[in-house]
Design an enzyme around this catalytic site. Sequence first.
Site, PDB file in Angstrom:
ATOM      1  N   SER A  50      46.690 108.056  97.442  1.00 49.30           N
ATOM      2  CA  SER A  50      48.347 107.712  97.752  1.00 49.30           C
ATOM      3  C   SER A  50      48.577 107.002  96.763  1.00 49.30           C
ATOM      4  O   SER A  50      50.474 106.516  96.771  1.00 49.30           O
ATOM      5  CB  SER A  50      47.798 107.611  99.030  1.00 49.30           C
ATOM      6  OG  SER A  50      47.778 108.217 100.348  1.00 49.30           O
ATOM      7  N   THR A  62      50.116 104.038 101.437  1.00 50.72           N
ATOM      8  CA  THR A  62      51.650 103.169 100.036  1.00 50.72           C
ATOM      9  C   THR A  62      50.907 102.440 100.604  1.00 50.72           C
ATOM     10  O   THR A  62      50.134 101.756 101.446  1.00 50.72           O
ATOM     11  CB  THR A  62      52.167 103.435 100.117  1.00 50.72           C
ATOM     12  OG1 THR A  62      53.145 105.136 100.577  1.00 50.72           O
ATOM     13  CG2 THR A  62      52.932 103.038 100.247  1.00 50.72           C
ATOM     14  N   THR A 106      53.069 104.019  95.780  1.00 52.05           N
ATOM     15  CA  THR A 106      53.169 104.839  96.501  1.00 52.05           C
ATOM     16  C   THR A 106      52.730 106.433  95.483  1.00 52.05           C
ATOM     17  O   THR A 106      53.807 106.123  94.781  1.00 52.05           O
ATOM     18  CB  THR A 106      53.743 105.379  97.712  1.00 52.05           C
ATOM     19  OG1 THR A 106      52.984 106.037  97.921  1.00 52.05           O
ATOM     20  CG2 THR A 106      55.003 106.176  97.197  1.00 52.05           C
ATOM     21  N   ARG A 164      61.265 115.347  96.221  1.00 57.15           N
ATOM     22  CA  ARG A 164      61.477 114.149  97.553  1.00 57.15           C
ATOM     23  C   ARG A 164      61.614 113.095  96.928  1.00 57.15           C
ATOM     24  O   ARG A 164      59.900 112.947  96.584  1.00 57.15           O
ATOM     25  CB  ARG A 164      60.127 114.903  98.473  1.00 57.15           C
ATOM     26  CG  ARG A 164      60.369 113.443  99.967  1.00 57.15           C
ATOM     27  CD  ARG A 164      59.249 112.619  99.472  1.00 57.15           C
ATOM     28  NE  ARG A 164      59.073 112.069 100.616  1.00 57.15           N
ATOM     29  CZ  ARG A 164      58.689 110.948 101.503  1.00 57.15           C
ATOM     30  NH1 ARG A 164      57.792 110.680 100.369  1.00 57.15           N
ATOM     31  NH2 ARG A 164      58.222 110.844 102.545  1.00 57.15           N
ATOM     32  N   GLY A 219      60.650 108.689  98.670  1.00 59.79           N
ATOM     33  CA  GLY A 219      60.038 108.192 100.060  1.00 59.79           C
ATOM     34  C   GLY A 219      61.179 107.379 100.427  1.00 59.79           C
ATOM     35  O   GLY A 219      61.990 106.803  98.852  1.00 59.79           O
ATOM     36  N   ASP A 220      61.011 106.364 100.634  1.00 56.69           N
ATOM     37  CA  ASP A 220      61.506 105.247 101.183  1.00 56.69           C
ATOM     38  C   ASP A 220      60.485 104.015 100.042  1.00 56.69           C
ATOM     39  O   ASP A 220      61.555 102.876  99.691  1.00 56.69           O
ATOM     40  CB  ASP A 220      60.829 104.506 102.244  1.00 56.69           C
ATOM     41  CG  ASP A 220      59.557 104.122 102.918  1.00 56.69           C
ATOM     42  OD1 ASP A 220      58.826 105.823 102.908  1.00 56.69           O
ATOM     43  OD2 ASP A 220      58.894 103.378 103.425  1.00 56.69           O
ATOM     44  N   THR A 223      55.872 101.649 105.736  1.00 57.71           N
ATOM     45  CA  THR A 223      54.810 102.688 105.376  1.00 57.71           C
ATOM     46  C   THR A 223      54.885 103.542 106.101  1.00 57.71           C
ATOM     47  O   THR A 223      55.063 103.314 107.192  1.00 57.71           O
ATOM     48  CB  THR A 223      53.001 101.600 104.967  1.00 57.71           C
ATOM     49  OG1 THR A 223      52.322 103.410 104.417  1.00 57.71           O
ATOM     50  CG2 THR A 223      52.317 101.159 105.878  1.00 57.71           C
ATOM     51  N   GLY A 224      54.439 104.084 106.211  1.00 55.48           N
ATOM     52  CA  GLY A 224      54.920 105.441 107.065  1.00 55.48           C
ATOM     53  C   GLY A 224      55.645 106.574 106.355  1.00 55.48           C
ATOM     54  O   GLY A 224      56.142 106.826 105.626  1.00 55.48           O
ATOM     55  N   GLY A 236      58.367 107.860 105.645  1.00 54.03           N
ATOM     56  CA  GLY A 236      59.687 107.752 104.163  1.00 54.03           C
ATOM     57  C   GLY A 236      61.488 107.679 105.111  1.00 54.03           C
ATOM     58  O   GLY A 236      61.852 106.983 105.310  1.00 54.03           O
TER      59      GLY A 236
HETATM   60  C1  SD4 Z   1      56.216 107.976 101.766  1.00 52.56           C
HETATM   61  N1  SD4 Z   1      56.484 105.947 102.229  1.00 52.56           N
HETATM   62  O1  SD4 Z   1      56.627 108.646 100.649  1.00 52.56           O
HETATM   63  C2  SD4 Z   1      55.530 106.411 102.238  1.00 52.56           C
HETATM   64  C3  SD4 Z   1      54.565 107.474 102.643  1.00 52.56           C
HETATM   65  C4  SD4 Z   1      53.645 106.402 103.183  1.00 52.56           C
HETATM   66  O2  SD4 Z   1      51.786 105.349 103.732  1.00 52.56           O
HETATM   67  O3  SD4 Z   1      54.297 104.937 103.422  1.00 52.56           O
HETATM   68  N2  SD4 Z   1      52.553 106.657 103.174  1.00 52.56           N
HETATM   69  O4  SD4 Z   1      57.227 107.818 102.542  1.00 52.56           O
END
Ligand code: SD4
Length: 330
Positions: free
Chosen positions: A85, A190, A208, A218, A220-221, A241-242, A244
């Site tokens: 990841s 991440t 990440t 794409r 993410g955050d 994390t999570g 995004g």
């Molecule tokens: C994302 N926030 O690309 C990241 C992914 C992530 O733990 O945090 N995974 O959306």
Amino acid sequence: MKRRTFFRLGLATGVLTLSRNVFGSQLFVEKSFVGKTDAPIVLSTWIHGLEANRAAWEILSKGGKALDAVEAGVRVTESDLTNRSVGVGGRPDRDGHVTLDACIMDEQSRCGSVAFLEGIAHPISVARAVMEKTQHVMLVGEGARKFAIEQGFETAKTPLPEVKKEWKKWREENKDLFVKPRINHENHDTIGLIAMDKNGDLSGACTTSGWAYKLHGRVGDSPIIGAGLFVDNEVGAATATGLGEAIIRIAGSHTVVELMRHGYSPQKACEEAVKRILAKHKDLTNLQCCFLAIDKEGNIGSHSVYAGFNYALKTASDDKMVDSTFDRNW
Ligand code: SD4
């Protein structure tokens, strides 16, 4: 899913539980938030944070700057070819490209970011170079790659052969997902790392490969200042994390820091950010989002939508995983 009261139970500090980490060894894990801690302090998301924190600590324990520490810390995770990841070991997007996102922010509110970057070993160092050597904050895609190469950053061939094999299998088995990649809670990890140095200055870094098998293009955050990371040296720092998309929607990390500015503790600020995410989404299926924060006094907090998020904490006296409080079970 019925709302549970786990997070309230989790609020009791200092409860030690024995848990099994992903490598099968046992670790003492402290439940919930940690409270006030003396600087230097390093915090980072997930189990890989333990190694990252130790690299950051090498710098902080010698009186080094938080900015250098956060970069050094997450470079360890970016270098780990078994990590699926983060960095070049990461899983590709739907079309087979490993596209990397990273950002960094320091105590002067300087910040740098790269997104949709391919074939570069250390996106976080490129983000730092964007911050220090250009007048910009964010470079993406081919432009970011060109800049990285011009600056002499190490290149890497991606995806790794074993990762490519796995992706090909996924593609065979998930023809229906070509339009809408499925996101689940097992395919993320991440690293967001925030640190306070001996002088009390704060910095953060986040890096990440994003959600596995995401649509090509794409972002993410994680590379977005204010979403995956935010630092305000007067107040505190936060990382996320999570999922995004959900974190961006509420400008997650900035929200946490801004709440701290208005008197929330890091713990309460993370809880409020999660609450906001819950309020903005009707369908919470697989919608895991996690926040981790520290304030200027060294108070620490974390909270996630679902159970399972933990973070690594390193101080002069601690080197451990801490379970986050959460709002609901899976
Ligand atoms: C994302 N926030 O690309 C990241 C992914 C992530 O733990 O945090 N995974 O959306």
